[in-house]
Design a protein around this motif. Sequence first.
Motif, PDB file in Angstrom:
ATOM      1  N   ARG A 141       3.559  24.407 -11.657  1.00  0.00           N
ATOM      2  CA  ARG A 141       4.703  23.700 -11.855  1.00  0.00           C
ATOM      3  C   ARG A 141       4.399  22.323 -12.660  1.00  0.00           C
ATOM      4  O   ARG A 141       4.376  21.190 -12.182  1.00  0.00           O
ATOM      5  N   PRO A 142       4.276  22.484 -13.909  1.00  0.00           N
ATOM      6  CA  PRO A 142       3.819  21.295 -14.659  1.00  0.00           C
ATOM      7  C   PRO A 142       4.690  20.194 -14.973  1.00  0.00           C
ATOM      8  O   PRO A 142       5.812  20.653 -15.245  1.00  0.00           O
ATOM      9  N   GLU A 143       4.346  19.245 -15.078  1.00  0.00           N
ATOM     10  CA  GLU A 143       5.062  18.132 -14.933  1.00  0.00           C
ATOM     11  C   GLU A 143       4.802  17.096 -16.101  1.00  0.00           C
ATOM     12  O   GLU A 143       5.240  15.978 -16.560  1.00  0.00           O
ATOM     13  N   SER A 144       3.371  17.219 -16.856  1.00  0.00           N
ATOM     14  CA  SER A 144       2.810  16.618 -17.860  1.00  0.00           C
ATOM     15  C   SER A 144       3.627  16.250 -18.844  1.00  0.00           C
ATOM     16  O   SER A 144       3.522  14.913 -19.618  1.00  0.00           O
ATOM     17  N   PHE A 145       4.681  17.129 -19.220  1.00  0.00           N
ATOM     18  CA  PHE A 145       5.414  16.734 -20.487  1.00  0.00           C
ATOM     19  C   PHE A 145       6.343  15.642 -20.159  1.00  0.00           C
ATOM     20  O   PHE A 145       6.855  15.008 -21.203  1.00  0.00           O
ATOM     21  N   PHE A 146       6.540  15.080 -19.104  1.00  0.00           N
ATOM     22  CA  PHE A 146       7.508  14.050 -18.683  1.00  0.00           C
ATOM     23  C   PHE A 146       6.924  12.779 -19.458  1.00  0.00           C
ATOM     24  O   PHE A 146       7.784  11.865 -19.315  1.00  0.00           O
ATOM     25  N   ASP A 147       5.570  12.617 -19.255  1.00  0.00           N
ATOM     26  CA  ASP A 147       5.053  11.232 -19.800  1.00  0.00           C
ATOM     27  C   ASP A 147       5.496  11.295 -21.229  1.00  0.00           C
ATOM     28  O   ASP A 147       5.790  10.006 -21.757  1.00  0.00           O
ATOM     29  N   LYS A 148       5.788  12.334 -21.817  1.00  0.00           N
ATOM     30  CA  LYS A 148       6.101  12.194 -23.322  1.00  0.00           C
ATOM     31  C   LYS A 148       7.673  11.604 -23.428  1.00  0.00           C
ATOM     32  O   LYS A 148       8.135  10.856 -24.406  1.00  0.00           O
ATOM     33  N   VAL A 149       8.393  11.975 -22.469  1.00  0.00           N
ATOM     34  CA  VAL A 149      10.032  11.739 -22.121  1.00  0.00           C
ATOM     35  C   VAL A 149      10.059  10.280 -22.025  1.00  0.00           C
ATOM     36  O   VAL A 149      10.673   9.499 -22.786  1.00  0.00           O
ATOM     37  N   LYS A 150       9.044   9.933 -21.001  1.00  0.00           N
ATOM     38  CA  LYS A 150       9.101   8.517 -20.722  1.00  0.00           C
ATOM     39  C   LYS A 150       8.605   7.606 -21.964  1.00  0.00           C
ATOM     40  O   LYS A 150       9.322   6.432 -22.122  1.00  0.00           O
ATOM     41  N   LYS A 151       7.602   8.105 -22.649  1.00  0.00           N
ATOM     42  CA  LYS A 151       7.212   7.387 -23.829  1.00  0.00           C
ATOM     43  C   LYS A 151       8.338   7.210 -24.754  1.00  0.00           C
ATOM     44  O   LYS A 151       8.592   6.009 -25.728  1.00  0.00           O
ATOM     45  N   ASN A 152       8.933   8.405 -25.020  1.00  0.00           N
ATOM     46  CA  ASN A 152      10.184   8.243 -26.063  1.00  0.00           C
ATOM     47  C   ASN A 152      11.340   7.343 -25.638  1.00  0.00           C
ATOM     48  O   ASN A 152      12.139   6.645 -26.326  1.00  0.00           O
ATOM     49  N   ARG A 153      11.521   7.323 -24.539  1.00  0.00           N
ATOM     50  CA  ARG A 153      12.699   6.359 -23.804  1.00  0.00           C
ATOM     51  C   ARG A 153      12.340   5.248 -24.011  1.00  0.00           C
ATOM     52  O   ARG A 153      13.181   4.180 -24.231  1.00  0.00           O
ATOM     53  N   GLN A 195      17.598  21.617 -13.785  1.00  0.00           N
ATOM     54  CA  GLN A 195      17.342  21.542 -12.471  1.00  0.00           C
ATOM     55  C   GLN A 195      15.855  21.214 -12.054  1.00  0.00           C
ATOM     56  O   GLN A 195      15.295  20.513 -11.262  1.00  0.00           O
ATOM     57  N   GLN A 196      14.914  21.817 -13.171  1.00  0.00           N
ATOM     58  CA  GLN A 196      13.511  21.420 -13.106  1.00  0.00           C
ATOM     59  C   GLN A 196      13.306  19.856 -13.352  1.00  0.00           C
ATOM     60  O   GLN A 196      12.383  19.036 -12.678  1.00  0.00           O
ATOM     61  N   LEU A 197      14.055  19.286 -14.437  1.00  0.00           N
ATOM     62  CA  LEU A 197      13.646  17.891 -14.611  1.00  0.00           C
ATOM     63  C   LEU A 197      14.105  17.070 -13.200  1.00  0.00           C
ATOM     64  O   LEU A 197      13.531  16.056 -12.952  1.00  0.00           O
ATOM     65  N   LEU A 198      15.347  17.328 -12.518  1.00  0.00           N
ATOM     66  CA  LEU A 198      15.655  16.645 -11.501  1.00  0.00           C
ATOM     67  C   LEU A 198      14.780  16.882 -10.155  1.00  0.00           C
ATOM     68  O   LEU A 198      14.462  15.616  -9.744  1.00  0.00           O
ATOM     69  N   GLU A 199      14.086  17.810 -10.028  1.00  0.00           N
ATOM     70  CA  GLU A 199      12.918  18.013  -9.374  1.00  0.00           C
ATOM     71  C   GLU A 199      11.671  17.246  -9.657  1.00  0.00           C
ATOM     72  O   GLU A 199      11.235  16.323  -8.737  1.00  0.00           O
ATOM     73  N   ILE A 200      11.440  16.978 -10.790  1.00  0.00           N
ATOM     74  CA  ILE A 200      10.647  16.089 -11.283  1.00  0.00           C
ATOM     75  C   ILE A 200      10.591  14.535 -10.908  1.00  0.00           C
ATOM     76  O   ILE A 200       9.875  13.782 -10.494  1.00  0.00           O
ATOM     77  N   ILE A 201      12.059  14.137 -11.159  1.00  0.00           N
ATOM     78  CA  ILE A 201      12.557  12.978 -10.717  1.00  0.00           C
ATOM     79  C   ILE A 201      12.382  12.632  -9.224  1.00  0.00           C
ATOM     80  O   ILE A 201      11.842  11.547  -9.004  1.00  0.00           O
ATOM     81  N   GLN A 202      12.636  13.501  -8.388  1.00  0.00           N
ATOM     82  CA  GLN A 202      12.528  13.430  -7.016  1.00  0.00           C
ATOM     83  C   GLN A 202      11.077  13.354  -6.558  1.00  0.00           C
ATOM     84  O   GLN A 202      10.946  12.607  -5.815  1.00  0.00           O
ATOM     85  N   GLN A 204       8.586  12.093  -8.357  1.00  0.00           N
ATOM     86  CA  GLN A 204       8.144  10.726  -8.885  1.00  0.00           C
ATOM     87  C   GLN A 204       8.588   9.684  -7.748  1.00  0.00           C
ATOM     88  O   GLN A 204       7.850   8.775  -7.577  1.00  0.00           O
ATOM     89  N   ARG A 205       9.984   9.964  -7.405  1.00  0.00           N
ATOM     90  CA  ARG A 205      10.520   8.806  -6.335  1.00  0.00           C
ATOM     91  C   ARG A 205       9.551   8.795  -5.149  1.00  0.00           C
ATOM     92  O   ARG A 205       9.481   7.912  -4.519  1.00  0.00           O
ATOM     93  N   ILE A 206       9.372  10.240  -4.489  1.00  0.00           N
ATOM     94  CA  ILE A 206       8.620  10.538  -3.489  1.00  0.00           C
ATOM     95  C   ILE A 206       7.271   9.697  -3.463  1.00  0.00           C
ATOM     96  O   ILE A 206       6.764   9.178  -2.432  1.00  0.00           O
ATOM     97  N   ARG A 207       6.651   9.709  -4.667  1.00  0.00           N
ATOM     98  CA  ARG A 207       5.411   9.026  -4.857  1.00  0.00           C
ATOM     99  C   ARG A 207       5.549   7.569  -5.421  1.00  0.00           C
ATOM    100  O   ARG A 207       4.419   6.831  -5.349  1.00  0.00           O
ATOM    101  N   GLY A 208       6.636   6.865  -5.235  1.00  0.00           N
ATOM    102  CA  GLY A 208       6.768   5.801  -5.404  1.00  0.00           C
ATOM    103  C   GLY A 208       6.885   5.306  -6.804  1.00  0.00           C
ATOM    104  O   GLY A 208       6.921   3.948  -6.982  1.00  0.00           O
ATOM    105  N   GLU A 209       7.165   6.205  -7.612  1.00  0.00           N
ATOM    106  CA  GLU A 209       7.206   5.847  -8.989  1.00  0.00           C
ATOM    107  C   GLU A 209       8.565   5.555  -9.547  1.00  0.00           C
ATOM    108  O   GLU A 209       9.571   6.184  -8.736  1.00  0.00           O
ATOM    109  N   GLU A 210       8.870   5.022 -10.484  1.00  0.00           N
ATOM    110  CA  GLU A 210      10.330   4.787 -11.173  1.00  0.00           C
ATOM    111  C   GLU A 210      10.295   5.813 -12.335  1.00  0.00           C
ATOM    112  O   GLU A 210       9.643   5.681 -13.365  1.00  0.00           O
TER     113      GLU A 210
END
Length: 285
Positions: A141-153, A195-202, A204-210
């Motif tokens: 269940r890779p989430e590493s791409f999300f770092d690129k989304v963050k950088k773009n934002r 749905q996968q993006l929403l799960e990644i968001i959840q 990150q919140r569980i890990r205390g990340e924004e």
Amino acid sequence: MLYLIGLGLGDAKDITVKGLEAVRRCSRVYLEAYTSVLTVGKEALEEFYGRKLILADREEVEQEADNILKDADISDVAFLVVGDPFGATTHSDLVLRATKLGIPYRVIHNASIMNAVGCCGLQLYKFGETVSIVFWTDTWRPESFFDKVKKNRQNGMHTLCLLDIKVKEQSLENLIKGRKIYEPPRYMSVNQAAQQLLEIIQNQRIRGEEPAITEETLCVGLARVGADDQKIAAGTLQQMCTVDLGEPLHSLIITGGSIHPMEMEMLNLFSIPENSSESQSMDGL
């Protein structure tokens, strides 16, 4: 000569005149059949092009490229790619192999999802790095791409998300046992990606990340771009989980932090209606 020819995004008629002329004079014509698909099948292409096509799957292109390049130094061979020939790095590898064998090559470009997404009204020069969203499995269940989304934002850039395609894939059991039995094709929908993006968001919140994005982040879902029944829908990430965009292929755009007024005016053309099951439009977003 090796010809790498883009087919565009819609149907058989999206090939350029230059591309069609090249196809008709080639002794062998391969159709790359795993990084994308058109809205019509191989038979429709053969009828329009007036040539028989040889399907080239991932295994053949990546492991048996010499078969494709065979005799290309003394005859013309075409390699057809949905979209533009360089929409996938695999095709750069084919060019490098041809060059090492002393085979000349020519590229005939066409429309790609990379530029056709401009149809939704977001400005192309405001896109950051493109990401791929793959089907999750029970164990991967890779989430590493999300770092690129963050950088773009952070840079105020939109993110084009290319959604997974599974063609001629084997189950783990068949792979281990060496059985050439393949699973039915699967194409990720905007709903599945959201749905996968929403799960990644959840997560990150569980890990205390924004998280870089939330359920309310403005997104755009696109389906069958370039086809007559192309569909575009703009709304929140939450809405992307339920919006009905129909048949594949789908793409998803996560908007950047700042949206130009003209971009927003264009997106409002595709706003999910208030009276739909996806609830509100983008007014006030």
